[in-house]
Write a protein that holds these residues in place. Structure first.
Motif, short mmCIF file in Angstrom:
data_model
loop_
_atom_site.label_atom_id
_atom_site.label_comp_id
_atom_site.label_asym_id
_atom_site.label_seq_id
_atom_site.Cartn_x
_atom_site.Cartn_y
_atom_site.Cartn_z
N UNK A 65 -3.47 7.87 3.08
CA UNK A 65 -4.74 7.29 3.55
C UNK A 65 -5.86 8.33 3.47
N UNK A 66 -5.48 9.58 3.24
CA UNK A 66 -6.44 10.71 3.17
C UNK A 66 -7.28 10.79 4.46
N UNK A 67 -6.57 10.73 5.58
CA UNK A 67 -7.27 10.78 6.86
C UNK A 67 -6.75 11.94 7.69
N UNK A 68 -7.61 12.40 8.60
CA UNK A 68 -7.15 13.42 9.55
C UNK A 68 -6.93 12.69 10.88
N UNK A 69 -6.19 13.34 11.78
CA UNK A 69 -5.84 12.67 13.04
C UNK A 69 -7.07 12.23 13.84
N UNK A 70 -8.17 13.00 13.75
CA UNK A 70 -9.31 12.57 14.57
C UNK A 70 -10.00 11.31 14.02
N UNK A 71 -9.58 10.87 12.83
CA UNK A 71 -10.15 9.61 12.30
C UNK A 71 -9.32 8.38 12.71
N UNK A 72 -8.19 8.61 13.37
CA UNK A 72 -7.34 7.49 13.82
C UNK A 72 -7.81 7.06 15.21
N UNK A 73 -8.06 5.75 15.37
CA UNK A 73 -8.59 5.26 16.65
C UNK A 73 -7.50 4.86 17.64
N UNK A 74 -6.33 4.46 17.13
CA UNK A 74 -5.26 4.02 18.05
C UNK A 74 -3.92 4.11 17.35
N UNK A 75 -2.85 4.16 18.16
CA UNK A 75 -1.48 4.20 17.63
C UNK A 75 -0.78 2.93 18.10
N UNK A 76 -0.27 2.13 17.16
CA UNK A 76 0.43 0.89 17.52
C UNK A 76 1.88 0.98 17.05
N UNK A 77 2.78 0.33 17.78
CA UNK A 77 4.18 0.28 17.33
C UNK A 77 4.82 -1.01 17.79
N UNK A 78 5.89 -1.37 17.10
CA UNK A 78 6.68 -2.55 17.48
C UNK A 78 7.41 -2.23 18.77
N UNK A 79 7.22 -3.10 19.77
CA UNK A 79 7.93 -2.92 21.04
C UNK A 79 9.12 -3.87 21.11
N UNK A 80 9.11 -4.92 20.30
CA UNK A 80 10.21 -5.88 20.27
C UNK A 80 9.74 -7.13 19.58
N UNK A 81 10.60 -8.08 19.24
CA UNK A 81 12.05 -7.99 19.39
C UNK A 81 12.68 -7.17 18.27
N UNK A 82 13.94 -6.81 18.47
CA UNK A 82 14.65 -6.04 17.46
C UNK A 82 15.85 -5.34 18.08
N UNK A 83 16.45 -4.43 17.33
CA UNK A 83 17.61 -3.68 17.82
C UNK A 83 17.10 -2.60 18.79
N UNK A 84 17.69 -2.56 19.98
CA UNK A 84 17.21 -1.65 21.02
C UNK A 84 17.14 -0.20 20.52
N UNK A 85 18.23 0.28 19.93
CA UNK A 85 18.27 1.70 19.55
C UNK A 85 17.29 2.01 18.42
N UNK A 86 16.95 1.01 17.61
CA UNK A 86 15.97 1.21 16.54
C UNK A 86 14.55 1.19 17.11
N UNK A 87 14.29 0.19 17.98
CA UNK A 87 12.96 0.07 18.59
C UNK A 87 12.57 1.34 19.34
N UNK A 88 13.57 1.89 20.02
CA UNK A 88 13.35 3.07 20.86
C UNK A 88 12.72 4.22 20.08
#
Ligand code: KG4
Ligand code: ZN
Length: 341
Positions: A65-88
């Motif tokens: 993406x050619x971006x630096x961390x200060x250009x990222x506004x938020x961090x999103x991730x899958x919280x569920x549904x899915x395999x518990x040990x993978x989601x973690x």
């Protein structure tokens, strides 16, 4: 808003950066091949692979993406549904990154993200205007139908009462000794020969079956189909590759018909049909859904093939639309392996 998304709900390790919900700046997806010899996903192996691969995949997504961390506004991730040990793995990584970088954390529902995947196609309409919409999420883990009258409000109206459609295809492929994952193999075989009529049952859900209050006519059942395949091959064992292809084609037809009939029933009053998830790659399903939508004068929104399977672009994209749980509340959340939209 530029969001870094992380997806580790099953056996794909993925990180992506998406701007304003729909513009993909990078989308790195790694499908773990380690499960192939086992004919299915082994949770312990999946989580170990996520732990080893995720840091490098996030780094690659940032570089592409050619971006630096200060250009990222938020961090999103899958919280569920899915395999518990993978989601973690993905969820803890997102939490750690968001804390360290002092950025908002966004918890995303994987099934709702599959629905959003249709809007990663630049030619799709504005998600706020594609209403009323029927949304179908079909994959190895889920087969659900939602009615959406207002953007972001998913009303579950139908689901499978046992196996998911992709699971039914994967199990059939295992039984026919075709390999894993079975969906794409059955799809390919199905293209070589037209299906015969009514060889396998359609998988109706009888009235009185526990559906969690849903209309049984909009629910699906695939476990009986698998049993009837077992009976079929026990009594009529395939003797050549052409026999196997014919059985695969007949079986696929039963799965596809079950899905398409539920969509047909549920389309009343809808203007759009959105379809996402790994099984939405299936060529026979795509063909029959196109026929259905033509007949019903409904606009069909299919995810691009590269966005049908699990990927982090749909996670970052949905977060960029303002969906998901955020604020300090998000940091207090645990993974939710059975979280419904
Ligand atoms: O969305 P996905 O990558 O992961 C889950 O969230 O489950 O879907 C994986 C499922 C597998 O069951 C796989 O066999 C199926 O999608 N699949 C297909 C095709 N490609 C993948 N099923 C039918 N036809 C295909 N071409
Ligand atoms: Zn999925």
């Amino acid at each position: 808003m530029i969001v870094l998304g992380i997806e580790t709900s099953c056996d794909e390790t993925s990180a992506a950066i998406v701007k304003d919900g729909r513009t993909i700046l990078s989308n790195v997806v790694h499908t773990q091949a380690e499960h192939t010899p086992y004919g299915g996903v082994v949770p312990e192996i999946a989580s170990r692979c996520h732990i080893m691969l995720l840091p490098g995949i996030i780094k690659q997504a940032m570089e592409e993406a050619k971006l630096s961390w200060n250009e990222i506004d938020a961090i999103a991730a899958t919280r569920g549904p899915g395999l518990a040990s993978s989601l973690l793995v993905g969820w803890s990584t997102a939490k750690g990154l968001a804390r360290k970088l002092n950025k908002p954390l966004i918890a995303i529902n994987h099934i709702e993200a599959h629905v959003h995947s249709v809007f990663l196609n630049p030619s799709a309409p504005d998600p706020h205007e594609a209403l009323p919409m029927l949304a179908l999420a079909v994959s190895g883990g889920h087969s659900s139908l939602f009615k959406i009258q207002e953007y972001g409000k998913l009303e579950l109206i139908g689901r499978t009462v046992d196996d998911a459609a992709g699971e039914a295809l994967d199990k059939a492929a295992k039984l026919l000794k075709l390999g894993y994952p079975g969906g794409p193999i059955i799809d390919k075989l199905g293209r070589t020969t037209p299906p015969r009529k009514n060889i396998f049952p359609e998988g109706r859900v009888r009235e009185g079956t526990e559906t969690g209050g849903l209309n049984h006519e909009l629910c699906m059942s695939f476990s009986g189909l698998k049993t009837s395949l077992l009976h079929y091959v026990t009594h009529t064992p395939p003797t050549c590759d052409a026999d196997v292809a014919q059985i695969a084609s007949d079986y696929q037809e039963a799965v596809v018909n079950a899905i398409v009939k539920r969509c047909d029933k549920a389309l009343v009053g809808m203007k759009y049909l959105a379809v996402g998830g790994g099984v939405s790659l299936n060529s026979r399903l795509r063909e029959k859904l196109m026929e259905l939508c033509d007949k019903r004068k409904v606009q069909l929104l299919l995810a691009l093939p590269k966005h049908c399977g699990d990927n982090a672009a749909m996670i970052a994209g949905l977060a960029g639309m303002g969906r998901g749980i955020t604020g300090e509340e998000a940091f207090a959340l645990d993974i939710a392996p059975s979280w419904q939209p």
